[in-house]
Design a protein around this motif. Structure first.
Motif, PDB file in Angstrom:
ATOM      1  N   THR A 169       0.845  -1.194   0.000  1.00  0.00           N
ATOM      2  CA  THR A 169       0.000   0.000   0.000  1.00  0.00           C
ATOM      3  C   THR A 169       0.875   1.236   0.000  1.00  0.00           C
ATOM      4  N   ILE A 170       0.711   2.038  -1.064  1.00  0.00           N
ATOM      5  CA  ILE A 170       1.481   3.279  -1.209  1.00  0.00           C
ATOM      6  C   ILE A 170       0.501   4.414  -1.469  1.00  0.00           C
ATOM      7  N   ASP A 171       0.547   5.443  -0.608  1.00  0.00           N
ATOM      8  CA  ASP A 171      -0.346   6.602  -0.749  1.00  0.00           C
ATOM      9  C   ASP A 171      -1.820   6.188  -0.803  1.00  0.00           C
ATOM     10  N   GLY A 172      -2.174   5.201   0.022  1.00  0.00           N
ATOM     11  CA  GLY A 172      -3.567   4.781   0.119  1.00  0.00           C
ATOM     12  C   GLY A 172      -4.031   3.855  -0.984  1.00  0.00           C
ATOM     13  N   GLY A 173      -3.154   3.506  -1.923  1.00  0.00           N
ATOM     14  CA  GLY A 173      -3.532   2.610  -3.018  1.00  0.00           C
ATOM     15  C   GLY A 173      -2.635   1.389  -3.056  1.00  0.00           C
ATOM     16  N   ILE A 174      -3.141   0.298  -3.625  1.00  0.00           N
ATOM     17  CA  ILE A 174      -2.380  -0.942  -3.712  1.00  0.00           C
ATOM     18  C   ILE A 174      -1.523  -0.921  -4.973  1.00  0.00           C
ATOM     19  N   HIS A 175      -0.251  -1.274  -4.826  1.00  0.00           N
ATOM     20  CA  HIS A 175       0.673  -1.274  -5.960  1.00  0.00           C
ATOM     21  C   HIS A 175       1.512  -2.552  -5.914  1.00  0.00           C
ATOM     22  N   GLY A 187       5.636  -4.612   5.801  1.00  0.00           N
ATOM     23  CA  GLY A 187       4.294  -4.148   5.509  1.00  0.00           C
ATOM     24  C   GLY A 187       3.784  -4.562   4.141  1.00  0.00           C
ATOM     25  N   CYS A 188       4.508  -5.470   3.471  1.00  0.00           N
ATOM     26  CA  CYS A 188       4.097  -5.933   2.137  1.00  0.00           C
ATOM     27  C   CYS A 188       3.223  -7.178   2.240  1.00  0.00           C
ATOM     28  N   TRP A 189       2.580  -7.459   1.123  1.00  0.00           N
ATOM     29  CA  TRP A 189       1.809  -8.696   0.971  1.00  0.00           C
ATOM     30  C   TRP A 189       2.438  -9.498  -0.165  1.00  0.00           C
ATOM     31  N   VAL A 190       2.871 -10.724   0.149  1.00  0.00           N
ATOM     32  CA  VAL A 190       3.481 -11.608  -0.841  1.00  0.00           C
ATOM     33  C   VAL A 190       2.469 -12.692  -1.207  1.00  0.00           C
ATOM     34  N   MET A 234      -6.465 -22.539   1.030  1.00  0.00           N
ATOM     35  CA  MET A 234      -5.680 -21.322   0.852  1.00  0.00           C
ATOM     36  C   MET A 234      -4.987 -21.023   2.179  1.00  0.00           C
ATOM     37  N   GLY A 235      -3.702 -20.764   2.115  1.00  0.00           N
ATOM     38  CA  GLY A 235      -2.936 -20.499   3.320  1.00  0.00           C
ATOM     39  C   GLY A 235      -2.642 -19.012   3.499  1.00  0.00           C
ATOM     40  N   ILE A 236      -2.768 -18.535   4.725  1.00  0.00           N
ATOM     41  CA  ILE A 236      -2.401 -17.168   5.092  1.00  0.00           C
ATOM     42  C   ILE A 236      -1.336 -17.275   6.178  1.00  0.00           C
ATOM     43  N   ILE A 237      -0.145 -16.793   5.873  1.00  0.00           N
ATOM     44  CA  ILE A 237       0.971 -16.870   6.813  1.00  0.00           C
ATOM     45  C   ILE A 237       1.308 -15.448   7.266  1.00  0.00           C
ATOM     46  N   VAL A 238       1.237 -15.232   8.556  1.00  0.00           N
ATOM     47  CA  VAL A 238       1.451 -13.902   9.121  1.00  0.00           C
ATOM     48  C   VAL A 238       2.748 -13.894   9.915  1.00  0.00           C
ATOM     49  N   THR A 239       3.651 -12.997   9.538  1.00  0.00           N
ATOM     50  CA  THR A 239       4.891 -12.798  10.298  1.00  0.00           C
ATOM     51  C   THR A 239       4.868 -11.399  10.935  1.00  0.00           C
ATOM     52  N   ASP A 240       5.908 -11.078  11.658  1.00  0.00           N
ATOM     53  CA  ASP A 240       5.965  -9.747  12.283  1.00  0.00           C
ATOM     54  C   ASP A 240       6.098  -8.641  11.239  1.00  0.00           C
ATOM     55  N   GLU A 241       6.663  -8.963  10.090  1.00  0.00           N
ATOM     56  CA  GLU A 241       6.963  -7.928   9.100  1.00  0.00           C
ATOM     57  C   GLU A 241       5.943  -7.857   7.963  1.00  0.00           C
ATOM     58  N   MET A 242       5.443  -9.004   7.525  1.00  0.00           N
ATOM     59  CA  MET A 242       4.558  -9.008   6.355  1.00  0.00           C
ATOM     60  C   MET A 242       3.603 -10.186   6.406  1.00  0.00           C
ATOM     61  N   ARG A 251     -12.410  -1.822  -0.168  1.00  0.00           N
ATOM     62  CA  ARG A 251     -12.269  -0.564   0.570  1.00  0.00           C
ATOM     63  C   ARG A 251     -11.533  -0.776   1.894  1.00  0.00           C
ATOM     64  N   ASN A 252     -10.833   0.252   2.312  1.00  0.00           N
ATOM     65  CA  ASN A 252     -10.109   0.244   3.590  1.00  0.00           C
ATOM     66  C   ASN A 252      -9.140  -0.927   3.699  1.00  0.00           C
ATOM     67  N   PHE A 253      -8.480  -1.233   2.579  1.00  0.00           N
ATOM     68  CA  PHE A 253      -7.511  -2.329   2.559  1.00  0.00           C
ATOM     69  C   PHE A 253      -6.097  -1.757   2.561  1.00  0.00           C
ATOM     70  N   TYR A 254      -5.320  -2.179   3.547  1.00  0.00           N
ATOM     71  CA  TYR A 254      -3.929  -1.746   3.657  1.00  0.00           C
ATOM     72  C   TYR A 254      -3.090  -2.980   3.962  1.00  0.00           C
ATOM     73  N   THR A 255      -2.032  -3.166   3.201  1.00  0.00           N
ATOM     74  CA  THR A 255      -1.204  -4.366   3.368  1.00  0.00           C
ATOM     75  C   THR A 255      -0.511  -4.405   4.727  1.00  0.00           C
ATOM     76  N   TYR A 256      -0.262  -3.250   5.328  1.00  0.00           N
ATOM     77  CA  TYR A 256       0.445  -3.223   6.609  1.00  0.00           C
ATOM     78  C   TYR A 256      -0.484  -3.475   7.795  1.00  0.00           C
ATOM     79  N   LYS A 257      -1.811  -3.417   7.577  1.00  0.00           N
ATOM     80  CA  LYS A 257      -2.763  -3.752   8.636  1.00  0.00           C
ATOM     81  C   LYS A 257      -3.111  -5.231   8.500  1.00  0.00           C
ATOM     82  N   LYS A 258      -2.251  -6.071   9.062  1.00  0.00           N
ATOM     83  CA  LYS A 258      -2.319  -7.505   8.803  1.00  0.00           C
ATOM     84  C   LYS A 258      -3.586  -8.150   9.380  1.00  0.00           C
TER      85      LYS A 258
END
Length: 313
Positions: free
Chosen positions: A7-13, A21-24, A90-98, A119-126
């Motif tokens: 998430t950069i400037d409120g948009g997903i890139h 804070g990324c999503w892989v 489907m697997g969701i793996i959550v670490t401290d960073e991403m 809406r209201n989606f941010y990669t850093y809000k895990k």
């Protein structure tokens, strides 16, 4: 295939390198890609491979430096040029960073996040991201359940006109899809209940309402799947009985016709015996053949009238 989003400037890139804070997103990754992710981020290869096994059960596993959330998602499978519905892990793996997602197919559930349609989606809000994925998954189950219901109504109308095996097989496929959905939704419900108790997943007050919505949507999907499954099961039993009854009616009519047609055959067989013609009624008369035909016809009509009175035609 590995895709990295941020998430950069409120948009997903989509970006080239993973940062905090990324999503892989891993979609049907190769063994080399799994090994690279495992070595780089300290995630067990078996946990990365688990979502790639179609028979893997839904669960939550908490490790030292990450948490694995495994849920079932609905997908469309094409067989015999028609779309049917199954579920895959489907697997969701959550670490401290991403956060990481692993899936066999490019599912529309994650596609909505990749395209920025949530809406209201941010990669850093895990935590919120996890709940949003689970909420999108539950709504996708509901969407496919409505499609299954409409398909069953179309097949029902076809069966009213023509009771063929093809329509019954289609109903069986839909019933199988509902069984898959019901089993997966119940497994997901257990995951949601355990998610409330997992301390490694941080809980925020602003996400409480979203979590409640996820649980409600999942329960509604379970109820709909159970209702549609019961309706389909009853429908299949009813139409199977109709087909069996129609077969009995056809066999009854054919048996009645056979009895009626056997009467003139039997009379003609008597007159075809190699015996002295003097002993045969009407043998000496020039109208004997006509007498035999008329007699056979009269007896046949009487038998047909009696059988018709007994509603055997």
């Amino acid at each position: 295939m590995i895709k990295i989003f941020r998430t950069i400037d409120g948009g997903i890139h989509q970006v080239n390198e993973a940062q905090e804070g990324c999503w892989v997103a891993l979609v049907n990754p190769t063994a080399t890609e799994l090994l690279e992710i495992s070595e780089q981020y300290g995630i067990e290869v078996d946990d990365l491979r688990a979502p790639l096994d179609e028979e893997e059960r839904s669960r939550i596993e908490v490790e030292d430096n990450y948490t694995l959330i495994l849920v079932d998602i609905p997908v469309i499978e094409e067989r015999n040029e028609k779309d049917w519905y199954v579920t895959i892990p489907m697997g969701i793996i959550v670490t401290d960073e991403m956060i990481f997602t692993v899936c066999l197919e490019d599912t529309p559930i994650l596609g909505a996040f990749m395209d920025g349609r949530v809406r209201n989606f941010y990669t850093y809000k895990k935590t919120r991201f996890i709940l949003q994925i689970l909420y999108k998954n539950a709504t996708m189950f509901l969407h496919y359940l409505r499609i299954i219901d409409k398909k069953s109504e179309v097949i029902e109308h076809k069966l009213h006109v023509s009771t063929k095996n093809r329509e019954l097989i289609e109903l069986l496929e839909l019933e199988k899809s509902l069984v898959y959905f019901t089993t997966s939704l119940r497994s997901n419900e257990v995951v949601l209940e355990k998610l409330l108790k997992v301390e490694s997943i941080k809980h925020y007050p602003e996400d409480t309402e979203l979590l409640e919505d996820v649980i409600i949507e999942n329960k509604q999907a379970i109820e709909m799947a159970n209702i549609y499954s019961g309706i389909l099961s009853g429908m299949m039993d009813a139409f199977a009985s109709v087909i069996s009854n129609n077969l009995n009616i056809v066999m009854k009519v054919l048996a009645t016709i056979t009895i009626v047609m056997s009467i003139p055959t039997m009379i003609a067989s008597f007159y075809g015996m190699n015996v002295n013609s003097a002993g045969m009624p009407g043998a000496s008369s020039p109208y004997g053949f006509a007498y035999v035909i008329i007699f056979s016809l009269v007896v046949t009509l009487i038998a047909a009238f009696i059988l018709a009175k007994k509603d055997l035609f």
